[in-house]
Design a protein around this motif. Structure first.
Motif, mmCIF file in Angstrom:
data_model
loop_
_atom_site.group_PDB
_atom_site.id
_atom_site.type_symbol
_atom_site.label_atom_id
_atom_site.label_comp_id
_atom_site.label_asym_id
_atom_site.label_seq_id
_atom_site.Cartn_x
_atom_site.Cartn_y
_atom_site.Cartn_z
ATOM 1 N N VAL A 1 30.704 -39.234 38.218
ATOM 2 C CA VAL A 1 31.614 -38.369 37.458
ATOM 3 C C VAL A 1 30.831 -37.294 36.718
ATOM 4 O O VAL A 1 31.201 -36.119 36.703
ATOM 5 N N VAL A 2 29.729 -37.702 36.103
ATOM 6 C CA VAL A 2 28.896 -36.761 35.354
ATOM 7 C C VAL A 2 28.327 -35.682 36.269
ATOM 8 O O VAL A 2 28.377 -34.485 35.946
ATOM 9 N N LEU A 3 27.786 -36.079 37.402
ATOM 10 C CA LEU A 3 27.163 -35.115 38.297
ATOM 11 C C LEU A 3 28.160 -34.101 38.834
ATOM 12 O O LEU A 3 27.893 -32.888 38.851
ATOM 13 N N LYS A 4 29.323 -34.576 39.282
ATOM 14 C CA LYS A 4 30.312 -33.651 39.839
ATOM 15 C C LYS A 4 30.881 -32.732 38.765
ATOM 16 O O LYS A 4 31.118 -31.539 39.017
ATOM 17 N N ALA A 5 31.098 -33.255 37.578
ATOM 18 C CA ALA A 5 31.623 -32.423 36.492
ATOM 19 C C ALA A 5 30.645 -31.290 36.168
ATOM 20 O O ALA A 5 31.053 -30.144 35.935
ATOM 21 N N TYR A 6 29.363 -31.597 36.160
ATOM 22 C CA TYR A 6 28.348 -30.582 35.888
ATOM 23 C C TYR A 6 28.401 -29.487 36.955
ATOM 24 O O TYR A 6 28.434 -28.282 36.642
ATOM 25 N N LEU A 7 28.410 -29.888 38.221
ATOM 26 C CA LEU A 7 28.415 -28.904 39.306
ATOM 27 C C LEU A 7 29.699 -28.083 39.315
ATOM 28 O O LEU A 7 29.669 -26.867 39.557
ATOM 29 N N ASP A 8 30.836 -28.726 39.066
ATOM 30 C CA ASP A 8 32.106 -27.990 39.033
ATOM 31 C C ASP A 8 32.109 -26.957 37.920
ATOM 32 O O ASP A 8 32.668 -25.860 38.071
ATOM 33 N N ALA A 9 31.480 -27.273 36.798
ATOM 34 C CA ALA A 9 31.383 -26.311 35.697
ATOM 35 C C ALA A 9 30.528 -25.111 36.102
ATOM 36 O O ALA A 9 30.863 -23.959 35.800
ATOM 37 N N VAL A 10 29.424 -25.375 36.809
ATOM 38 C CA VAL A 10 28.566 -24.283 37.278
ATOM 39 C C VAL A 10 29.324 -23.387 38.242
ATOM 40 O O VAL A 10 29.312 -22.149 38.119
ATOM 41 N N VAL A 11 30.013 -23.993 39.219
ATOM 42 C CA VAL A 11 30.753 -23.227 40.219
ATOM 43 C C VAL A 11 31.889 -22.431 39.571
ATOM 44 O O VAL A 11 32.066 -21.234 39.834
ATOM 45 N N LYS A 12 32.652 -23.087 38.704
ATOM 46 C CA LYS A 12 33.794 -22.435 38.065
ATOM 47 C C LYS A 12 33.359 -21.254 37.211
ATOM 48 O O LYS A 12 33.968 -20.183 37.248
#
Length: 402
Positions: free
Chosen positions: A142-153
């Protein structure tokens, strides 16, 4: 009186024994006799992580090391998983978050990962830096995907170039959860880097290929298998179903194990019995009364009867089209990886079971090993990885392999 009591006791014992015999016969279950066993390393436990692909493929490579005369060793699963998360993250961001980012993967993630990053023994890098003795990704993913989604968004919304910090930030998270990556280490009195350790293993990573069998691509060609966990876009060689099964059989006969990607969401997959089957009603052998009774059952009642796992029975004949339809309809998914390492027969003399090493710990009834029928493997295999030296010569020739 004494003789009467003895007679009554004897009668009771006889009745009890008779009842026990009848009960055992009526629910005999499956009893397997191993016919071919290829040496493997110990059963592992992926625990609460979706990393079966890594556990099964490293067990496959460990068995290859044994076959080559090398020592038994436990290679670090989390070394591969950690590097895979970083490689996957770079592609996920590059693709604006439109590919799969999850715990899953495939056998080629392991072999390509070792080529790119080397490998270390488990003792050097357990990768458990978050307070548990076994893998547990419930928070990590959850932590890893949330971080990447924030970068992409943020990048998509701002229209500006991504910062130079996001990779360092992601890498720092991986360090905290898995532990920092060692540049050098000492193992059995010798100093290595991950690359030099990989290089001294008695295996050639270029020998390992992936095989599958589907009709939406031409046979004897390679294609990118369309499953969500194939984030690397790795290719498989495509062969007809009967030749895929020949490859498995020939590999086992020659002493090679097979890394197996499959679907365990089927009703014929029993976690408690540790078997996988594809049962079918044997109406041909039923008497007229039995066939009539079967015909009156509801679909639910028929299903319950087929999946009792009480004794060996007739199984479905698997065709190429059945495989394709199940794949196209999402009935066959790439949800588990294991290691095929032997063959077995059941008590009825059926010689069509594969013995498989799982990564769900040493559990009963077979101490972490499972038995799958030949129809199950034919029906539910998404892909296999084998040593290309284990291919039948004629099939290797068709694929253009030496």
């Amino acid at each position: 009186m004494k003789n009467l009591m003895l007679s009554l006791i004897a009668l009771c014992l006889a009745l009890t024994a008779g009842a026990q015999t009848a009960d055992t016969t009526s629910a005999e279950g499956y009893r397997f006799t191993d016919t071919k066993i290829i040496p493997t390393t110990a059963v592992k436990d992926q625990s609460r992580s979706g990393t079966c692909w890594c556990f099964s493929t490293l067990s496959f490579l460990e068995s290859e090391i044994l076959r080559a005369g090398g020592p038994a060793m436990h290679l670090s699963e989390m070394w591969i998983v950690r590097h895979s998360f970083m490689d996957k993250a770079e592609k996920y961001v590059r693709m604006h978050g439109t590919i799969n980012f999850a715990e899953g993967g495939a056998s080629h993630d392991v072999t390509e990962g070792i080529k790119a990053h080397g490998i270390v023994p488990f003792e050097v890098y357990p990768g458990l830096n978050y307070g548990t003795e076994k893998p547990d990704f419930h928070e990590l993913s959850v932590v890893l995907k949330a971080y990447l989604d924030a970068v992409v968004k943020t990048g998509d919304k701002s229209g500006k170039a991504l910062s130079t910090a996001w990779k360092r930030g992601f890498d720092a998270i991986l360090d905290e959860y898995f532990g920092p990556l060692p540049e050098t280490f000492t193992y059995e009195g010798k100093e290595y880097t991950p690359e030099t350790f990989a290089a001294q293993l008695p295996i050639d990573l270029d020998n390992y290929i992936d095989i599958s069998s589907f009709t939406h691509h031409p046979f004897y060609t390679q294609f990118i298998i369309e499953v969500p966990d194939n984030w690397m876009w790795g290719t498989v060689y495509n062969v007809p179903l009967d030749e895929m099964m020949q490859i498995i059989d020939h590999a086992l006969e020659q002493g090679y194990t097979v890394s197996w990607g499959t679907d365990v969401s089927e009703k014929g997959f029993s976690r408690t019995k540790a078997i996988g089957i594809v049962p079918e009603a044997d109406t041909e052998s039923m008497s007229g009364t039995e066939a009539e009774r079967w015909g009156k059952l509801t679909d639910k009642e028929k299903e319950a009867a087929l999946y009792k796992f009480d004794k060996p029975g007739k199984e479905r004949t698997i065709t190429q089209q059945m495989r394709q339809t199940a794949f196209d309809n999402y009935e066959t998914t790439d949800d588990h990886g294991m290691l095929i390492m032997g063959t077995a027969t059941d008590q009825a003399g059926n010689r069509y079971y594969y013995k498989v090493q799982n990564s769900w710990n040493v559990l009963p009834p077979y101490d972490g090993f499972w038995y799958f029928s030949r129809p199950f493997v034919a029906y539910k295999t998404t892909s296999i990885m084998v040593n290309k030296q284990a291919l039948p010569k004629e099939i290797a020739r068709k694929l253009g392999l030496k």
